[in-house]
Each structure stands twice: as C-alpha cells, then as structure tokens.
Scaffold this motif. Structure first.
Motif, PDB file in Angstrom:
ATOM      1  N   PRO A 162      46.138  89.683  -4.128  1.00 30.92           N
ATOM      2  CA  PRO A 162      45.293  89.429  -3.220  1.00 30.92           C
ATOM      3  C   PRO A 162      46.353  88.106  -2.698  1.00 30.92           C
ATOM      4  N   LEU A 163      46.657  87.738  -1.479  1.00 29.26           N
ATOM      5  CA  LEU A 163      46.972  85.878  -1.092  1.00 29.26           C
ATOM      6  C   LEU A 163      46.520  85.294  -0.257  1.00 29.26           C
ATOM      7  N   LEU A 164      45.678  86.397   1.532  1.00 32.81           N
ATOM      8  CA  LEU A 164      45.308  85.774   1.104  1.00 32.81           C
ATOM      9  C   LEU A 164      43.154  86.115   1.739  1.00 32.81           C
ATOM     10  N   SER A 165      42.649  85.135   1.340  1.00 37.64           N
ATOM     11  CA  SER A 165      41.152  86.342   2.073  1.00 37.64           C
ATOM     12  C   SER A 165      40.464  85.384   2.771  1.00 37.64           C
ATOM     13  N   VAL A 166      39.556  86.576   3.508  1.00 45.70           N
ATOM     14  CA  VAL A 166      39.204  85.616   4.872  1.00 45.70           C
ATOM     15  C   VAL A 166      37.682  85.742   4.733  1.00 45.70           C
ATOM     16  N   ARG A 167      37.262  84.638   5.082  1.00 41.85           N
ATOM     17  CA  ARG A 167      35.107  84.465   4.554  1.00 41.85           C
ATOM     18  C   ARG A 167      34.342  84.453   6.355  1.00 41.85           C
ATOM     19  N   ASP A 168      33.495  84.858   6.586  1.00 41.42           N
ATOM     20  CA  ASP A 168      33.134  84.631   7.548  1.00 41.42           C
ATOM     21  C   ASP A 168      31.639  83.825   7.714  1.00 41.42           C
ATOM     22  N   VAL A 169      31.854  81.994   8.662  1.00 45.83           N
ATOM     23  CA  VAL A 169      31.602  81.174   8.619  1.00 45.83           C
ATOM     24  C   VAL A 169      30.096  81.449  10.530  1.00 45.83           C
ATOM     25  N   ARG A 170      29.577  81.957  10.091  1.00 47.63           N
ATOM     26  CA  ARG A 170      28.523  82.028  10.994  1.00 47.63           C
ATOM     27  C   ARG A 170      28.496  80.823  12.232  1.00 47.63           C
ATOM     28  N   LEU A 171      28.294  79.824  11.774  1.00 40.04           N
ATOM     29  CA  LEU A 171      28.179  78.945  11.931  1.00 40.04           C
ATOM     30  C   LEU A 171      29.068  77.933  12.344  1.00 40.04           C
ATOM     31  N   ARG A 172      29.655  78.315  14.786  1.00 43.77           N
ATOM     32  CA  ARG A 172      30.382  77.952  14.847  1.00 43.77           C
ATOM     33  C   ARG A 172      30.083  77.899  16.234  1.00 43.77           C
ATOM     34  N   GLY A 173      31.167  77.218  17.155  1.00 44.01           N
ATOM     35  CA  GLY A 173      31.074  77.622  19.069  1.00 44.01           C
ATOM     36  C   GLY A 173      30.171  76.834  19.203  1.00 44.01           C
ATOM     37  N   TRP A 174      28.500  77.806  20.410  1.00 37.31           N
ATOM     38  CA  TRP A 174      27.936  77.320  20.716  1.00 37.31           C
ATOM     39  C   TRP A 174      26.684  77.512  19.215  1.00 37.31           C
ATOM     40  N   ARG A 175      26.866  77.975  18.428  1.00 36.69           N
ATOM     41  CA  ARG A 175      25.224  78.096  17.440  1.00 36.69           C
ATOM     42  C   ARG A 175      25.219  76.293  16.519  1.00 36.69           C
ATOM     43  N   VAL A 176      26.693  76.304  16.851  1.00 34.29           N
ATOM     44  CA  VAL A 176      26.346  74.770  16.445  1.00 34.29           C
ATOM     45  C   VAL A 176      25.625  73.435  17.459  1.00 34.29           C
ATOM     46  N   THR A 177      26.151  73.851  18.695  1.00 28.26           N
ATOM     47  CA  THR A 177      25.450  73.287  19.369  1.00 28.26           C
ATOM     48  C   THR A 177      23.965  73.264  19.508  1.00 28.26           C
ATOM     49  N   VAL A 178      23.476  74.847  18.932  1.00 22.15           N
ATOM     50  CA  VAL A 178      22.039  74.733  19.221  1.00 22.15           C
ATOM     51  C   VAL A 178      21.449  74.568  17.687  1.00 22.15           C
ATOM     52  N   LYS A 179      22.470  74.485  17.046  1.00 19.10           N
ATOM     53  CA  LYS A 179      21.572  74.380  16.029  1.00 19.10           C
ATOM     54  C   LYS A 179      20.878  72.722  15.623  1.00 19.10           C
ATOM     55  N   ARG A 180      21.949  71.747  16.616  1.00 19.27           N
ATOM     56  CA  ARG A 180      22.259  70.604  16.103  1.00 19.27           C
ATOM     57  C   ARG A 180      20.924  69.875  17.543  1.00 19.27           C
ATOM     58  N   LEU A 181      20.671  70.872  18.429  1.00 20.83           N
ATOM     59  CA  LEU A 181      19.413  70.239  19.457  1.00 20.83           C
ATOM     60  C   LEU A 181      18.482  71.336  18.386  1.00 20.83           C
ATOM     61  N   VAL A 182      17.674  71.709  17.669  1.00 21.85           N
ATOM     62  CA  VAL A 182      16.825  72.417  16.872  1.00 21.85           C
ATOM     63  C   VAL A 182      16.082  70.757  15.865  1.00 21.85           C
ATOM     64  N   ASP A 183      17.591  70.392  15.171  1.00 23.37           N
ATOM     65  CA  ASP A 183      17.745  69.760  14.310  1.00 23.37           C
ATOM     66  C   ASP A 183      16.835  68.539  15.256  1.00 23.37           C
ATOM     67  N   LEU A 184      17.311  68.094  16.350  1.00 18.56           N
ATOM     68  CA  LEU A 184      16.854  67.256  17.223  1.00 18.56           C
ATOM     69  C   LEU A 184      15.906  66.668  17.446  1.00 18.56           C
ATOM     70  N   LEU A 185      15.561  67.904  18.046  1.00 18.30           N
ATOM     71  CA  LEU A 185      13.831  68.396  18.705  1.00 18.30           C
ATOM     72  C   LEU A 185      12.483  68.103  17.773  1.00 18.30           C
ATOM     73  N   ILE A 186      12.680  68.750  16.324  1.00 22.53           N
ATOM     74  CA  ILE A 186      12.315  68.492  15.211  1.00 22.53           C
ATOM     75  C   ILE A 186      11.787  67.363  13.935  1.00 22.53           C
TER      76      ILE A 186
END
Length: 206
Positions: free
Chosen positions: A3-27
């Motif tokens: 194997p020369l290349l592996s692909v792993r899923d990173v869920r926290l991308r795009g709009w999810r980053v903004t949602v997580k940040r908003l939740v962090d700020l509110l709480i």
C-alpha cells in the motif's frame, strides 16, 4: 501488494467546524458567567495559601501541532518545575494543599474555558500534550500526530472511557483517532454529559 496511499475519514470539516465552534462559544460563555464568582474565590484562596500567580500557563500542542498556552489554576508550588518537567504522581510533594483538592475535584482545569473562548481549544477533543512529550510519542506510537487534525479538547472520548492520568498513551491515541473519524454533535454532547458524571464520581485524579 504494497500500500502506497491510505485515506482516512476526518468528519469535522466544512460547515461542521462552524457548528462545533458556535456550540463551544455558547456553552463556554454561559459557564464562565455562572462560574466566575467561584473562580474568583479559588483565585483568592490560591494567593492566600502560597506565593506565585493564580494561573499556571503551560505550552501544549493543539490543532495542526501548533503550540498554545493552556491555562490552569496553579496547584503546585511556584518552584515545582525547577528541576525540569515531569509527570504528576500520587502524593506528589510539589502540590499545595488547595491544589490537591482542586485536582481531586478536577477544578484546576476550569480556566481552560478561557482557552476554548479564545479558540485555542474546543470543549471536546483530544487532550493536548506538552511539546517535549509529543516529540517522544510521535516516534514510538503509530499515527500519534493525527490527533492534531482537530483542536485539543477540555475533555475527550479517551477521558470519559477512563483513559486519563497515568494510563496507556497508545490506548488514548486509539480512542482519540476514533473520535476524529466518527465525530458528530450528538457524540460531543454525550461526552460532555459523561464528563459531568465522571467529575462527580471519579476521584482518581492527582
């Protein structure tokens, strides 16, 4: 078959980053307002018991392995690291009496809410380590640096599963990577709720 290349899923991308940040700020904003009188009282007690600052800022590795200063209530003597950094141990003689209580109740971590508010950390994510230990771990633990694909957290999936303090770094890394690859807002809330229960019942911190 190599194997020369592996692909792993990173869920926290795009709009999810903004949602997580908003939740962090509110709480975090709400918690700081509610807890500020208690944190002020703790600061006074720290100053009364021993000379030195109320807070202890320590360099840690965060998102993309960028260093930041993580803030804690000072729980040790001012000269605790005169001989260099070291792991905290049970009955550590460097702790103050108030510091022993703060650590036992996990209250020394409360100022990290400021780190979350500033954007250095998130409420949930892999716990950050000191650069000196990161250099050691990345040479011996497979995929260790992938923990830095997300912001460091005040609490994390490894911690609510009992992997904190003097526990296996390899196992902690496995749990952190699972969190990164399976992130969801529901999972974050689950971890926060379990953290509250563990804080109330777990007295293994030192």
């Amino acid at each position: 078959g190599l194997p020369l290349l592996s692909v792993r899923d990173v869920r926290l991308r795009g709009w999810r980053v903004t949602v997580k940040r908003l939740v962090d700020l509110l709480i975090t904003s709400g918690l700081l307002v509610i807890l500020s009188p208690f944190m002020f009282l703790v600061g006074i007690l720290i100053k009364i018991e021993s000379p030195g600052s109320v807070f202890y800022a320590q360099e840690r590795m965060g998102l993309d392995a960028h260093p930041f200063l993580m803030i804690k209530f000072r729980s040790m003597r001012k000269d605790a690291e005169a001989n260099g950094p070291g792991w905290t141990t049970p009955d550590d003689p460097r702790r103050t009496r108030l510091g022993r209580l703060l650590r036992r109740l996990n209250m020394d971590e409360l100022p990290q809410l400021i780190n979350v508010l500033l954007g250095d950390m998130s409420l949930v994510g892999p716990r950050p380590e000191r650069p000196i230990y990161v250099e050691q771990f990345k040479r011996t633990i497979p995929r260790y640096m992938e923990r830095h694909n997300e912001k460091a957290g005040l609490t994390g999936w490894a911690q609510v599963n009992g992997l904190r303090g003097d526990t296996s770094i390899e196992e902690r890394t496995k749990y952190d990577l699972w969190y990164i690859e399976n992130w969801s807002l529901l999972l974050d809330f689950k971890i926060l709720i379990r953290t509250i229960f563990r804080t109330c019942t777990d007295r293994s911190a030192y």
